[in-house]
Design a protein around this motif. Structure first.
Motif, short mmCIF file in Angstrom:
data_model
loop_
_atom_site.label_atom_id
_atom_site.label_comp_id
_atom_site.label_asym_id
_atom_site.label_seq_id
_atom_site.Cartn_x
_atom_site.Cartn_y
_atom_site.Cartn_z
N LEU A 1 56.66 -33.25 -46.90
CA LEU A 1 57.28 -33.68 -48.07
C LEU A 1 58.22 -32.67 -48.61
O LEU A 1 59.44 -32.90 -48.97
CB LEU A 1 56.48 -34.61 -49.10
N TRP A 2 57.50 -31.44 -48.80
CA TRP A 2 58.21 -30.25 -49.37
C TRP A 2 59.32 -29.75 -48.48
O TRP A 2 59.96 -29.18 -49.01
CB TRP A 2 57.21 -29.26 -49.69
N ALA A 3 58.84 -29.72 -47.00
CA ALA A 3 59.69 -28.87 -46.23
C ALA A 3 60.53 -29.58 -45.75
O ALA A 3 61.69 -29.31 -45.07
CB ALA A 3 58.71 -28.48 -45.08
N ALA B 1 59.00 -22.95 -43.38
CA ALA B 1 57.54 -23.75 -43.13
C ALA B 1 57.30 -23.65 -41.56
O ALA B 1 56.03 -23.31 -41.36
CB ALA B 1 57.93 -25.26 -43.55
N SER B 2 58.10 -23.69 -40.34
CA SER B 2 57.71 -23.49 -39.20
C SER B 2 57.21 -22.23 -39.14
O SER B 2 56.13 -22.18 -38.39
CB SER B 2 59.00 -23.84 -38.18
N GLU B 3 57.81 -21.19 -39.47
CA GLU B 3 57.33 -19.82 -39.36
C GLU B 3 55.71 -19.70 -39.97
O GLU B 3 54.94 -19.11 -39.04
CB GLU B 3 58.23 -18.80 -40.01
N VAL B 4 55.49 -20.01 -41.15
CA VAL B 4 54.36 -20.00 -41.69
C VAL B 4 53.45 -21.06 -41.00
O VAL B 4 52.21 -20.70 -40.77
CB VAL B 4 54.46 -20.37 -43.19
N ALA B 5 53.73 -22.22 -40.64
CA ALA B 5 52.81 -23.07 -39.61
C ALA B 5 52.41 -22.28 -38.49
O ALA B 5 51.26 -22.59 -38.20
CB ALA B 5 53.57 -24.19 -39.40
#
Length: 416
Positions: A316-318, A380-384
């Motif tokens: 929801l946030w990303a 978000a993808s990088e942190v995930a």
């Protein structure tokens, strides 16, 4: 002003005495207002209700409602204790603010007060024919409200405090806080820029958590003293003499007056709150999963359910939005945005540590990271991806079975 009123509203919802007190006052007013029916001549033809019949009805309510109110309080206390023990004590404000349970307690206490005051007025000859008939209609209305409330509440109290309901309530509250922050990522302020070397830090003399930042008050102060303010303590920050609340980009002549008014713009309390602090909801969900993964409980199912809730919230946030950039309502106040790294730390660090040896938890965690990375948000993808790598590293040190470890690595599709 709206944000401040909303903050007060949520604090009042956490107080059990507010609604019962209000309904007691309304009940007393309604009982004495029934006499005003005697002023309407067309009510002179209504059936003549005897005092004895009304007394019987009111005595039934008076005798039963106090018992029901006591029973309601006992059930609610048990639910609160269950939620604090099985989930985490941080969920207590959400459980106690449950509208259905508060409405049930309010209805029972209000009906009891209505019957007591009604009996007193009736036995002292306060009503005439129209007044007694009006009081009868009110009594039937009270009966109907109590019965419907009781039926609705019985279904709710069976779930209140249960793990699934608690997780759902925390997720719903956190989602609402995230949506508010999505609409206003910087609380209506401007983007944080480069800070000058002459900026003055202002610290809090009160130790506690920032619960709310009154942006309107900060804007007014900035205009009055002709300064620029950079907020550094968002809601959820632990305020102390070592943590600056903000930096001032100018000199202030009346420093004492400015500082007193400035610190008053930061609402600081002993505990964190959910409404303006989305990260707190992530922390609470993570605590629930961490407790479920403890050796004494060993409930992987709850941890997996929490992972699902956390993934939904972070997606929801990303998730990219089509909305235009939020309007800057406070052009003299700069506010930082939430960072993905901090949110992932809040959500997954405890689960990745405590669940490293549970293959089913680690597999679900990896699938969650893949789902977040697939949203299309680069940050978000990088942190995930980084958290997926860390989780595999933890699993390698905790899982002894090579087959289980291979299953975890296979689920981490994008770590290769």
């Amino acid at each position: 002003m709206y944000d401040w009123l909303l903050f007060l509203y949520h604090r009042l919802r956490e107080q059990l005495w507010v609604k019962p007190t209000a309904i007691c006052f309304i009940s007393v007013v309604a009982v004495f207002a029934a006499k005003e029916a005697n002023q309407f001549t067309w009510l002179e033809r209504v059936p003549n209700i005897t005092v004895e019949s009304l007394e019987t009805l009111l005595q039934v309510i008076a005798a039963s409602m106090l018992v029901m109110a006591t029973f309601a309080v006992g059930s609610m206390v048990s639910a609160y204790a269950s939620a604090s023990t099985d989930a985490t004590p941080r969920t207590f404000p959400l459980i106690i603010s449950d509208d259905v349970s508060q409405n049930a307690l309010t209805a029972f206490v209000g009906a009891f007060m209505f019957s007591i005051v009604g009996l007193f007025a009736l036995q002292n000859g306060y009503y005439e024919r129209a007044g007694r008939f009006t009081l009868l209609l009110m009594t039937f209305g009270v009966f109907a409200v109590v019965i419907m409330t009781f039926v609705w509440w019985v279904d709710r109290i069976a779930r209140l405090g249960r793990m699934g309901t608690t997780v759902e309530k925390v997720e719903t509250t956190t989602a609402a806080a995230l949506k508010r922050r999505i609409r206003s990522p910087r609380l209506g302020g401007k983007e944080v820029g480069a800070r000058s070397s002459g900026a003055t830090a202002i610290y809090s003399e009160t130790i506690g958590y920032v619960q709310m930042v009154k942006m309107g008050d900060l804007q007014s102060l900035a205009e009055k003293y002709d300064v620029e303010i950079e907020v550094s303590a968002l809601p959820g920050t632990f305020a102390s003499p070592a943590q600056p609340l903000a930096y001032i980009e100018s000199s202030v002549r009346d420093w004492e007056g400015f500082k007193d008014a400035f610190t008053a713009a930061f609402v600081i309390g002993r505990d964190r709150t959910f409404e303006d602090d989305p990260r707190f909801g992530l922390v609470v969900l993570s605590e629930i999963a961490g407790r479920a993964l403890s050796p004494g409980i060993n409930d992987s199912g709850t941890a997996i359910a929490v992972i699902g809730a956390l993934v939904r919230l972070l997606i929801l946030w990303a998730k990219p939005t089509d909305d235009e950039a939020s309007e800057i309502a406070f052009d003299r106040v700069a506010v930082p945005e939430l960072h993905y790294v901090d949110m992932f730390d809040d959500a997954f660090r405890m689960i990745g540590r405590d669940g490293a040896g549970a293959v089913e938890v680690m597999v679900r965690l990896q699938k969650g990271f893949c789902a977040i990375a697939a949203v299309g948000n680069e940050g978000a993808s990088e942190v995930a991806r980084e958290y997926s790598r860390l989780s595999v590293e933890r699993a390698e040190g905790a899982i002894q079975s090579s087959q289980d470890l291979a299953e975890v690595k296979e689920a981490a599709q994008f770590t290769e």
